[in-house]
Design an enzyme around this catalytic site. Structure first.
Site, PDB file in Angstrom:
ATOM      1  N   ASP A 116       0.844  -1.186   0.000  1.00 14.83           N
ATOM      2  CA  ASP A 116       0.000   0.000   0.000  1.00 14.83           C
ATOM      3  C   ASP A 116       0.885   1.245   0.000  1.00 14.83           C
ATOM      4  OD1 ASP A 116      -3.206   0.305   0.748  1.00 14.83           O
ATOM      5  OD2 ASP A 116      -2.027   2.101   1.183  1.00 14.83           O
ATOM      6  N   ASP A 133       3.957   1.654  -4.612  1.00 23.98           N
ATOM      7  CA  ASP A 133       3.088   2.433  -5.488  1.00 23.98           C
ATOM      8  C   ASP A 133       2.896   1.618  -6.759  1.00 23.98           C
ATOM      9  OD1 ASP A 133       1.891   4.190  -7.243  1.00 23.98           O
ATOM     10  OD2 ASP A 133       3.340   5.814  -6.950  1.00 23.98           O
ATOM     11  N   VAL A 134       1.657   1.147  -6.998  1.00 18.25           N
ATOM     12  CA  VAL A 134       1.439   0.257  -8.144  1.00 18.25           C
ATOM     13  C   VAL A 134       1.622   0.959  -9.485  1.00 18.25           C
ATOM     14  CG1 VAL A 134      -0.058  -1.328  -6.876  1.00 18.25           C
ATOM     15  CG2 VAL A 134      -1.067   0.597  -8.144  1.00 18.25           C
ATOM     16  N   ASN A 188      -6.008  -5.534  -5.663  1.00 16.86           N
ATOM     17  CA  ASN A 188      -7.097  -4.700  -5.164  1.00 16.86           C
ATOM     18  C   ASN A 188      -6.841  -3.206  -5.350  1.00 16.86           C
ATOM     19  OD1 ASN A 188      -9.437  -4.004  -3.209  1.00 16.86           O
ATOM     20  ND2 ASN A 188      -7.641  -3.054  -2.273  1.00 16.86           N
ATOM     21  N   TYR A 213     -13.980   5.413 -14.937  1.00 20.50           N
ATOM     22  CA  TYR A 213     -13.898   4.281 -14.007  1.00 20.50           C
ATOM     23  C   TYR A 213     -14.404   3.005 -14.660  1.00 20.50           C
ATOM     24  CZ  TYR A 213     -14.521   1.528  -9.752  1.00 20.50           C
ATOM     25  OH  TYR A 213     -14.446   0.541  -8.798  1.00 20.50           O
ATOM     26  N   LYS A 229     -12.419  -0.602 -15.411  1.00 25.21           N
ATOM     27  CA  LYS A 229     -12.866  -1.890 -14.890  1.00 25.21           C
ATOM     28  C   LYS A 229     -13.281  -2.839 -16.009  1.00 25.21           C
ATOM     29  CE  LYS A 229     -11.989  -1.129 -10.620  1.00 25.21           C
ATOM     30  NZ  LYS A 229     -10.938  -1.911  -9.909  1.00 25.21           N
ATOM     31  N   ALA A 273     -20.043  -0.355  -2.847  1.00 28.92           N
ATOM     32  CA  ALA A 273     -19.661  -0.876  -1.538  1.00 28.92           C
ATOM     33  C   ALA A 273     -19.467   0.260  -0.545  1.00 28.92           C
ATOM     34  CB  ALA A 273     -18.381  -1.705  -1.654  1.00 28.92           C
ATOM     35  N   THR A 300     -17.330   1.834   1.340  1.00 30.47           N
ATOM     36  CA  THR A 300     -15.882   1.992   1.471  1.00 30.47           C
ATOM     37  C   THR A 300     -15.540   3.459   1.694  1.00 30.47           C
ATOM     38  OG1 THR A 300     -15.596   2.331  -0.896  1.00 30.47           O
ATOM     39  CG2 THR A 300     -15.499   0.049  -0.087  1.00 30.47           C
TER      40      THR A 300
END
Length: 255
Positions: free
Chosen positions: A37, A53-54, A80, A145, A149, A178, A180
């Site tokens: 993360d 950092d992805v 995720n 977004y 996805k 969700a 979140t």
């Protein structure tokens, strides 16, 4: 339940929301779990925390290598980490498109690429990608977004085909809206936060938001040996949003 005992899992974006719920559930079911993360501080034991950092390939390679070394290998990768975006195609500029696609799609590519050498040595290898109902349902104000996805869904199917003969299963989970931190921030910035949250809940046939723990349970199933015959699948956790078309409730009759 201890069906994941002896397995080693890595969860990206695992410090909050669905990622945190997933990491905790995998650990509860017996897996050794490492979390990648941007801000991994404060995670409870027994989770192992690694900063990464992805959107940075070198950062991902270093963190995945360190996590695999600490765990003694990898059996499960949960992709995720992701970011949200609001607006039509006219609302987000090119820089925002590049940023979101870089995190939501290429971030999964970088993490998977770094994890594959370790997963190939596992007898129970699984990758679970976090997708979204937005990949298959036309939702307003979610163009960027949804595009990201949709790419995750296609990527999942392609990866499942590429790696099935290496013994690596690849699936994705598609949550509805969700409860979140990102959704909380989204509703808080709306002109009427209560009305916005009510509308988000009402568009799911169950009439409520999905919980992070419910999504985590689906991830844990797909990651477990119990799903040994499941690959190339998108599992919806969306309160019936993808498949149900309910009639409006009947008005109450006269008293």
């Amino acid at each position: 339940m201890t069906e994941l005992t002896g397995l080693r899992a890595l969860v990206t974006g695992g410090a909050s929301g669905i990622g945190r719920a997933t990491a905790l559930l995998l650990a509860e079911r017996g897996a050794g779990v490492a979390v990648l993360d941007l801000e991994p501080d404060g995670l409870p034991e027994p989770l192992l925390a690694f900063r990464a950092d992805v959107s940075d390939g070198a950062s991902v390679r270093e963190a995945v290598g360190s996590a695999a070394a600490r765990l003694g290998g990898l059996d499960i990768l949960v992709n995720n980490a992701g970011v949200g975006a609001v607006g039509t195609v006219a609302d987000n500029d090119d820089a925002e498109w590049h940023r979101v696609l870089d995190v939501n799609v290429l971030g999964m590519v970088r993490s998977s690429r770094a994890a594959l050498p370790h997963l190939r040595r596992s007898r129970d290898a699984a990758i679970v990608n976090l997708c979204s109902i937005a990949a298959t349902a036309g939702l307003p104000q979610r163009a960027l977004y949804a595009a990201s996805k949709g790419a995750v869904l296609s990527l999942t199917l392609a990866m499942a085909a590429d790696h099935i003969r290496e013994g690596i299963r690849v699936n994705c989970v598609s949550p509805g809206t969700a409860d979140t931190p990102w959704v909380a921030r989204l509703t808080e910035t709306a002109p009427d936060p209560v009305a916005e949250r009510t509308a988000l809940a009402a568009r799911q046939p169950m009439g409520r938001l999905v919980t992070a723990e419910e999504v985590a349970a689906a991830v844990a199933y797909l990651a477990s040996p119990a799903a040994a015959a499941v690959t190339g699948t998108a599992l919806a956790v969306d309160g019936g949003m993808a498949g149900l078309r309910l009639r409006p409730p009947r008005p109450a009759g006269p008293a």
